[in-house]
Design a protein around this motif. Sequence first.
Motif, PDB file in Angstrom:
ATOM      1  N   LYS A  47       1.024  -1.365   0.019  1.00 12.77           N
ATOM      2  CA  LYS A  47       0.132  -0.119  -0.015  1.00 12.77           C
ATOM      3  C   LYS A  47       0.845   1.199   0.060  1.00 12.77           C
ATOM      4  O   LYS A  47       0.729   2.224  -0.504  1.00 12.77           O
ATOM      5  CB  LYS A  47      -0.909   0.003   1.145  1.00 12.77           C
ATOM      6  N   SER A 162      -8.501 -14.300  12.021  1.00  9.73           N
ATOM      7  CA  SER A 162      -7.349 -15.257  11.498  1.00  9.73           C
ATOM      8  C   SER A 162      -6.166 -14.298  10.787  1.00  9.73           C
ATOM      9  O   SER A 162      -5.386 -14.729  10.207  1.00  9.73           O
ATOM     10  CB  SER A 162      -7.936 -15.900  10.254  1.00  9.73           C
ATOM     11  N   SER A 164      -3.193 -11.320  10.450  1.00  7.14           N
ATOM     12  CA  SER A 164      -2.077 -11.399  11.393  1.00  7.14           C
ATOM     13  C   SER A 164      -2.206 -10.632  12.520  1.00  7.14           C
ATOM     14  O   SER A 164      -1.900 -10.883  13.740  1.00  7.14           O
ATOM     15  CB  SER A 164      -0.819 -10.657  10.736  1.00  7.14           C
ATOM     16  N   SER A 185     -12.758 -17.186   7.909  1.00  4.68           N
ATOM     17  CA  SER A 185     -13.438 -18.250   7.044  1.00  4.68           C
ATOM     18  C   SER A 185     -13.441 -19.570   7.894  1.00  4.68           C
ATOM     19  O   SER A 185     -12.469 -19.688   8.378  1.00  4.68           O
ATOM     20  CB  SER A 185     -12.478 -18.418   5.881  1.00  4.68           C
ATOM     21  N   ASN A 188     -10.475 -21.520   8.652  1.00  2.00           N
ATOM     22  CA  ASN A 188      -9.441 -20.986   9.676  1.00  2.00           C
ATOM     23  C   ASN A 188     -10.058 -21.104  11.140  1.00  2.00           C
ATOM     24  O   ASN A 188      -9.709 -20.763  12.042  1.00  2.00           O
ATOM     25  CB  ASN A 188      -9.101 -19.478   9.399  1.00  2.00           C
ATOM     26  N   TYR A 203     -17.531 -15.052   8.796  1.00  2.00           N
ATOM     27  CA  TYR A 203     -18.315 -13.662   8.360  1.00  2.00           C
ATOM     28  C   TYR A 203     -18.776 -13.537   6.988  1.00  2.00           C
ATOM     29  O   TYR A 203     -19.419 -12.667   6.577  1.00  2.00           O
ATOM     30  CB  TYR A 203     -16.936 -12.493   8.592  1.00  2.00           C
ATOM     31  N   THR A 265      -6.528   3.240  15.464  1.00  2.00           N
ATOM     32  CA  THR A 265      -5.407   3.125  16.033  1.00  2.00           C
ATOM     33  C   THR A 265      -4.142   2.716  14.765  1.00  2.00           C
ATOM     34  O   THR A 265      -4.669   2.255  13.703  1.00  2.00           O
ATOM     35  CB  THR A 265      -5.140   2.273  16.785  1.00  2.00           C
ATOM     36  N   ALA A 267      -0.044   1.727  13.808  1.00  2.00           N
ATOM     37  CA  ALA A 267       0.975   1.508  14.737  1.00  2.00           C
ATOM     38  C   ALA A 267       2.139   2.643  14.568  1.00  2.00           C
ATOM     39  O   ALA A 267       3.048   2.531  15.511  1.00  2.00           O
ATOM     40  CB  ALA A 267       1.475   0.014  13.799  1.00  2.00           C
TER      41      ALA A 267
HETATM   42  N1  LIG Z   1      -3.645   0.418  11.614  1.00  2.00           N
HETATM   43  C1  LIG Z   1      -2.556  -0.526  11.613  1.00  2.00           C
HETATM   44  O1  LIG Z   1      -1.462   0.086  12.409  1.00  2.00           O
HETATM   45  C2  LIG Z   1      -2.504  -1.572  11.000  1.00  2.00           C
HETATM   46  C3  LIG Z   1      -1.395  -2.479  11.160  1.00  2.00           C
HETATM   47  C4  LIG Z   1      -1.454  -3.851  10.678  1.00  2.00           C
HETATM   48  C5  LIG Z   1      -2.368  -4.133   9.576  1.00  2.00           C
HETATM   49  N2  LIG Z   1      -3.242  -2.892   9.363  1.00  2.00           N
HETATM   50  C6  LIG Z   1      -4.373  -3.342   8.205  1.00  2.00           C
HETATM   51  O2  LIG Z   1      -5.092  -4.325   8.577  1.00  2.00           O
HETATM   52  C7  LIG Z   1      -5.522  -5.221   7.527  1.00  2.00           C
HETATM   53  C8  LIG Z   1      -5.179  -6.696   8.045  1.00  2.00           C
HETATM   54  O3  LIG Z   1      -3.598  -6.729   8.205  1.00  2.00           O
HETATM   55  P1  LIG Z   1      -3.114  -8.174   8.632  1.00  2.00           P
HETATM   56  O4  LIG Z   1      -1.710  -8.184   8.198  1.00  2.00           O
HETATM   57  O5  LIG Z   1      -3.431  -8.506   9.688  1.00  2.00           O
HETATM   58  O6  LIG Z   1      -3.591  -9.018   7.467  1.00  2.00           O
HETATM   59  P2  LIG Z   1      -3.577 -10.509   6.754  1.00  2.00           P
HETATM   60  O7  LIG Z   1      -2.603 -11.169   7.730  1.00  2.00           O
HETATM   61  O8  LIG Z   1      -3.289 -10.340   5.457  1.00  2.00           O
HETATM   62  O9  LIG Z   1      -5.024 -10.907   6.785  1.00  2.00           O
HETATM   63  C9  LIG Z   1      -5.791 -11.603   5.823  1.00  2.00           C
HETATM   64  C10 LIG Z   1      -6.887 -12.408   6.610  1.00  2.00           C
HETATM   65  O10 LIG Z   1      -7.888 -11.213   6.729  1.00  2.00           O
HETATM   66  C11 LIG Z   1      -9.101 -11.871   6.533  1.00  2.00           C
HETATM   67  N3  LIG Z   1      -9.855 -10.829   5.503  1.00  2.00           N
HETATM   68  C12 LIG Z   1      -9.477 -10.716   4.274  1.00  2.00           C
HETATM   69  N4  LIG Z   1     -10.341  -9.768   3.811  1.00  2.00           N
HETATM   70  C13 LIG Z   1     -11.396 -10.043   4.599  1.00  2.00           C
HETATM   71  C14 LIG Z   1     -12.893  -9.412   4.414  1.00  2.00           C
HETATM   72  N5  LIG Z   1     -13.292  -8.573   3.417  1.00  2.00           N
HETATM   73  N6  LIG Z   1     -13.642  -9.388   5.590  1.00  2.00           N
HETATM   74  C15 LIG Z   1     -13.252 -10.288   6.626  1.00  2.00           C
HETATM   75  N7  LIG Z   1     -12.008 -10.678   7.019  1.00  2.00           N
HETATM   76  C16 LIG Z   1     -11.169 -10.738   5.759  1.00  2.00           C
HETATM   77  C17 LIG Z   1      -8.899 -13.134   5.809  1.00  2.00           C
HETATM   78  O11 LIG Z   1      -9.125 -14.116   6.887  1.00  2.00           O
HETATM   79  P3  LIG Z   1      -9.805 -15.600   6.292  1.00  2.00           P
HETATM   80  O12 LIG Z   1      -8.752 -16.480   5.476  1.00  2.00           O
HETATM   81  O13 LIG Z   1     -10.113 -16.287   7.443  1.00  2.00           O
HETATM   82  O14 LIG Z   1     -10.985 -15.380   5.423  1.00  2.00           O
HETATM   83  C18 LIG Z   1      -7.482 -13.258   5.390  1.00  2.00           C
HETATM   84  O15 LIG Z   1      -6.796 -14.579   5.445  1.00  2.00           O
HETATM   85  C19 LIG Z   1      -4.913  -4.624   6.271  1.00  2.00           C
HETATM   86  O16 LIG Z   1      -5.852  -3.868   5.734  1.00  2.00           O
HETATM   87  C20 LIG Z   1      -3.700  -3.853   6.993  1.00  2.00           C
HETATM   88  O17 LIG Z   1      -3.218  -2.823   6.065  1.00  2.00           O
HETATM   89  C21 LIG Z   1      -3.346  -1.848   9.845  1.00  2.00           C
END
Ligand SMILES: NC(=O)c1ccc[n+]([C@@H]2O[C@H](COP(=O)([O-])OP(=O)(O)OC[C@H]3O[C@@H](n4cnc5c(N)ncnc54)[C@H](OP(=O)(O)O)[C@@H]3O)[C@@H](O)[C@H]2O)c1
Length: 288
Positions: A47, A162, A164, A185, A188, A203, A265, A267
Amino acid sequence: MVHTKMNAAVIDTDGKVVVRKIDVPKPGPGEIMVKVGAAAQNPTDWKSIAFGKRTGAVVGCDYTGVIEEIGPDVPAGLWKVGDRASGFVQGSTWPNGAFAEYTVASAEVTIHVPDSWTVESAAHLGAAPLTAIQALWQSHDDLPTPLKPTSTPFPILVYGASSSVGQFVVQFAKLSGLHVIATSSPKNFDLVKSLGADEVFDYHDTEVGKKIKAATGGKLKYAVDNISEHGSSQIISDALSDEGGKVSLLFPYESPRAGISVSSTVAYHLLGKSFDFPFSYTEDPNLT
Ligand SMILES: NC(=O)c1ccc[n+]([C@@H]2O[C@H](COP(=O)([O-])OP(=O)(O)OC[C@H]3O[C@@H](n4cnc5c(N)ncnc54)[C@H](OP(=O)(O)O)[C@@H]3O)[C@@H](O)[C@H]2O)c1
């Protein structure tokens, strides 16, 4: 041997990423310099390349490695050269990132890596666990903690359990004594339960919000939205109690329902420096 040049993944003028030889960064006040052993990917990596467009910036946030140098003003005894450390830096924005042979990081937003952990398995101890901590206890200021767990469990919804960040939220919430309701899902469900979720819902089910509300007897007042897009706001507001509730977000949005408070929030706040992606933030010198 002191290295002056290193290989790093750098954003090029056309928005592509190239491996280039650049200067090894020097640790500033309160910083450590780490020889990177492994790095992990986050959605923010692509991103910030696509939208941040910082030519010359080094990509990557999560790193783990060995400390090679300690900058000035690092609290005595906190780190020594040779320690194994994991954490995150704001890649793609500063001319310093994790996808490089060396990175400089905040000495205080860094985790000691136990000897029993491989360098690869420690690489995810960066943005995700620290964001999970912020999402639970900065956005919600009245939840129990693992150090002071509640003896009367009440429900919390972990949406995107599920992911990160979500996997850490589930574990921290369970250690705090909460009754953890999760979404993921079906593939998971077992993973999320193994981390401590008491109940998991799919969901994709169009009735999922109502089902969570029924399962919690209309008493759900807390949620962490680890996705914060694609309809999560509606599902969570359908699940929350009629009296309302509080939702912690990873991206800002307004709740579609009155009586629900939201707080987002990011990070990068933890690093205490100004940034302009994903939004503008000016360093607050009074913040400790
Ligand atoms: N604000 C911050 O500081 C911060 C920090 C870290 C991440 N983020 C943001 O948070 C989001 C997740 O990051 P991550 O690294 O934790 O992700 P990730 O590990 O890539 O998570 C992917 C998982 O999220 C679930 N998912 C994906 N699309 C979804 C949807 N439309 N509805 C519900 N669940 C969905 C899926 O789970 P299933 O396979 O079980 O369906 C997928 O396997 C990203 O957009 C990232 O940019 C923000």
